[in-house]
Structures are given as structure tokens and as C-alpha cells.
Design an enzyme around this catalytic site. Sequence first.
Site, PDB file in Angstrom:
ATOM      1  N   ASN A  83      16.791 -17.237  10.529  1.00 43.49           N
ATOM      2  CA  ASN A  83      16.036 -18.207  11.282  1.00 43.49           C
ATOM      3  C   ASN A  83      14.584 -18.172  10.487  1.00 43.49           C
ATOM      4  OD1 ASN A  83      14.380 -19.803  12.985  1.00 43.49           O
ATOM      5  ND2 ASN A  83      14.456 -18.148  14.573  1.00 43.49           N
ATOM      6  N   LYS A 129      12.113 -19.999  11.039  1.00 41.11           N
ATOM      7  CA  LYS A 129      10.946 -20.499  11.875  1.00 41.11           C
ATOM      8  C   LYS A 129      10.095 -21.488  10.981  1.00 41.11           C
ATOM      9  CE  LYS A 129      11.154 -16.195  13.825  1.00 41.11           C
ATOM     10  NZ  LYS A 129      10.667 -14.982  14.899  1.00 41.11           N
ATOM     11  N   HIS A 183      15.527 -20.170  21.845  1.00 42.13           N
ATOM     12  CA  HIS A 183      14.854 -18.965  21.089  1.00 42.13           C
ATOM     13  C   HIS A 183      13.848 -18.572  21.972  1.00 42.13           C
ATOM     14  CE1 HIS A 183      12.505 -16.687  18.431  1.00 42.13           C
ATOM     15  NE2 HIS A 183      13.804 -16.294  17.494  1.00 42.13           N
ATOM     16  N   GLU A 190      10.759 -17.880  21.136  1.00 40.48           N
ATOM     17  CA  GLU A 190       9.519 -18.555  21.105  1.00 40.48           C
ATOM     18  C   GLU A 190       9.514 -19.945  21.603  1.00 40.48           C
ATOM     19  OE1 GLU A 190       9.845 -17.931  16.792  1.00 40.48           O
ATOM     20  OE2 GLU A 190       9.288 -15.786  16.935  1.00 40.48           O
ATOM     21  N   GLU A 250      18.525 -11.290  21.901  1.00 42.66           N
ATOM     22  CA  GLU A 250      17.266 -10.889  21.169  1.00 42.66           C
ATOM     23  C   GLU A 250      16.127 -10.345  22.197  1.00 42.66           C
ATOM     24  OE1 GLU A 250      16.699 -13.344  17.176  1.00 42.66           O
ATOM     25  OE2 GLU A 250      16.123 -14.441  18.651  1.00 42.66           O
ATOM     26  N   GLY A 310      10.020  -9.629  15.277  1.00 42.31           N
ATOM     27  CA  GLY A 310       8.777  -9.711  14.569  1.00 42.31           C
ATOM     28  C   GLY A 310       8.025  -8.269  14.578  1.00 42.31           C
ATOM     29  N   SER A 337      14.229  -7.692  14.392  1.00 46.60           N
ATOM     30  CA  SER A 337      13.717  -6.762  13.333  1.00 46.60           C
ATOM     31  C   SER A 337      14.952  -6.191  12.738  1.00 46.60           C
ATOM     32  CB  SER A 337      12.684  -5.867  13.942  1.00 46.60           C
ATOM     33  OG  SER A 337      11.637  -6.470  14.436  1.00 46.60           O
TER      34      SER A 337
HETATM   35  C1  PEP Z   1      14.240 -14.016  15.285  1.00 47.12           C
HETATM   36  O1  PEP Z   1      13.204 -14.726  14.773  1.00 47.12           O
HETATM   37  O2  PEP Z   1      15.069 -14.519  16.064  1.00 47.12           O
HETATM   38  C2  PEP Z   1      14.057 -12.667  15.044  1.00 47.12           C
HETATM   39  C3  PEP Z   1      14.850 -11.799  15.269  1.00 47.12           C
HETATM   40  O3  PEP Z   1      13.011 -12.278  14.037  1.00 47.12           O
HETATM   41  P1  PEP Z   1      12.772 -10.888  13.421  1.00 47.12           P
HETATM   42  O4  PEP Z   1      14.093 -10.725  12.777  1.00 47.12           O
HETATM   43  O5  PEP Z   1      11.446 -11.146  12.086  1.00 47.12           O
HETATM   44  O6  PEP Z   1      12.485  -9.800  14.215  1.00 47.12           O
END
Ligand code: PEP
Length: 252
Positions: free
Chosen positions: A11, A13, A96, A98, A168, A174, A213
Amino acid sequence: MSQRTPIFAANWKMQKTAGQAEAFVEAFLPLVADAEVDIVLAPPFTALDRAGRALGGSRVVLAAQNVNPEEKGAFTGEIAPAMLVDLGCRYAIVGHSERRALYGESSELVARKAAALLAADLLPIVCVGETLEEHEAGRTLDVVGNQLDESLAQVPEARAAEVVVAYEPVWAIGTGKTATPEIAQGVHRSIREWLCNRFGEAGQAIRLQYGGSVKPENVAELMAQTDIDGALVGGASLEPDRFAKIVHFDRA
Ligand code: PEP
């Protein structure tokens, strides 16, 4: 690890121009030529076309990061499922955290998006996960259960196996904090139980990604868990060699 085919999704973004996405694909494809897993790239909408052309007929497929559930109409700035099909997308990420947190997306809207994707023969990657506050209050399973109830409300049993669910924990996205493999597996097991209650046998076929992460250094221990079938990866998917190491988790 389960018998389900692992699935890793990048992803990106709001990162990478079309040219940068193309350069990524050119560097990445040779690194994963022998991978026996499903690999998905989700660039921004503006890079889907160039990335798709660069992917050609490879086993790496395209995803969108979002979709509008309507077929067409006066929805300025929005993208319909058929437009994604036209660009060669196979998947789309919906719900997601976000989008839920920054753009006020409800699980009811996520449900409409997932249904619209299935109707267009696109495969939804449906994200769920609790915030830090909810996690610390011990509410993870309640929150995730409610998100599943609402977000998957319009998925018919016959199509359930086409859905991917990404767990998630918002506090791990992040932030560099990963849920321990045991914590992640515990939530994934509960999600699996929910899916089997809701969809019967098809619940066993649904692939569950962990996200938050994930990186080359921690992917193998996550993938060793019974109900973790892959990962949705943000930061560590931006560089071809790091994402390739995640895809080759058994050699990472
Ligand atoms: C994500 O954007 O869904 C995500 C898990 O980001 P990251 O791997 O940077 O934590």
C-alpha cells in the site's frame, strides 16, 4: 502457516509518481520472479496505468487504494469499480484506517464498496483494526467484531472466499510498533472464528493479512502463525528490495 496461498500487498498511499511506480516495477519483478505467493501492488490512482503496463502479464497484480461504490454519476473526484477494471486492477483496498479516521468512512460505506467491487469482479481487501485507546481498554475484539459485522454485511456466502481481510491495529501502522506474533495470531484466530460463523466453510478459505510495521525482519515470525496468511505493507513496500524480502519471507 496455513494451506491458503500467502498474499502480500503493497500500500503505497500518497507516494510515487507514475514514473516512480514504473521504475519500482522494473526493479521489483526480477526479484520476485520465482515467488510462489500472490503479490499485489496498490499505487495511487494516477500511477495505476503506468504500473499496470510495466507489470505486463507478470504474476504481480494491481490494486486500487479506494473505490466509490456507485457505477457512475456526479461524484466529483471519485473513481468507479469499472474504471479500475479498465486499468487492469484485480483488487481494491477498502476501509483502511486512514480513510476511516481522516475521511470519516463508516463500516456501512465500506460494506457498499466491498459489494460494488465483487459485483465488478474485483477482489476487496477489507481492513479492520482498533485504535490505541481501544486496544488499551481491552476492546479489540469488540471493535473488530463490529467492523466485521458491518463491513462484510453485503458479502454473499458464495463470494466470501474472494474477500481478503486485513487486520491492522491502528497503533501499529507507520509507528514501528508491531503487534507481537502471539497478539496478532490471537486476533486473527477470533476473526477466523467470526468468518466461519458468518460464512461457514468458506470462512476457512478467506485470507487474513496482518498489517502494521511489517518488515523483512519480522515477517517470518508473523507468517509462522496459523491464521496469518500474508501482510498489507506500507512503509517497507516502498523499496523494491525490502518488499521482495517480505515476499520471500521464508528466506528473509
Ligand atoms: C498500511 O498502510 O496499511 C500499513 C500497515 O503501513 P505500515 O506498514 O507502514 O505500518
